[in-house]
Write an enzyme that holds these catalytic residues in place. Sequence first.
Site: not given
Length: 316
Positions: A44, A49, A78, A111
């Site tokens: 994931d 990030y 995402k 997201h």
Amino acid sequence: MATCVQLYTGAGMPVVGLGTWKSAAGQVKAAVMAAIDAGYRHFDCAYVYQNENEVGEGIQQKIKEGVVKREDLFIVSKLWSTFHEKPLVKGACQKTLADLKLDYLDLYLMHWPLGFKAGEELFPTDDKGMAIPSNTDFLDTWEAMEELVDCGLVKAIGVSNFNHEQIERILNKPGLKHKPANNQIECNPYLTQEKLVNYCQSKGIAVTAYSPLGSPDRPWAKPEDPSLLDDPKIKEIAAKHNKSTAQVLLRFQIQRNVIVIPKSVTPQRIAENFKVFDFKLTKEEMATIFSFNRNWRAYTMSTGKTHKDYPFNAEY
């Protein structure tokens, strides 16, 4: 091979994946490699990030070693909130693919239902510290995501942090081409999300639980916040099964047919979090864990509270 939850597209999504949020550069490549060695096939990821490049290096390394093939893996990423304008969606997906060194994603999620002002800043805020919205509607963003499926960049699309009213809006959209295959939400025994999970599953939408262990390493944790991993009742259930509290928390979700993506960069914990297929919680134990619900969120996206599409004001 991990047991899978079947998406409505027919694809199997492995029920345990490795979460990569908060995994620092310098650690995440090794974590991904350790996870593949431990049997993980689901990863994931997300643009926001800021570590997809390293995740991609770890994946590539294992493909090069012949440990896995691309088609054995299930890779999720995402679309970040600053790319909700229709013309920006494809480029955002292509940037993620380039960083991950892949030519397609198995699943691409919106997201958040919140669109933010486009630009370099990931969290554009005004002088009051609140997110600056984009003038977008997530239904338009969804259409741009549908095009990613049609042009082969992604196999399936879904959402994250959407409430049931927002999912309903997508499902009722005139001319809908591809319905959401997945909703990824914060979910653990302090936030069991029964209504939302039941709603999604009744519509053929798979659910993924993020922070299934209660996100103990979140940067804003306060000392008085409840700690799931230290909960005496969960410790008691774990001791009965000769398992760790983390394993019990993960098993709880798997038995509800909910996918889990625990994050760790410690090889021993990464392996431990995958050993959840050799025991079963009883009906009574499941009921006990469900009874811990206190609708407590670790992640509220407080800067988005004034946004027209803020998801957490609805009951579910």
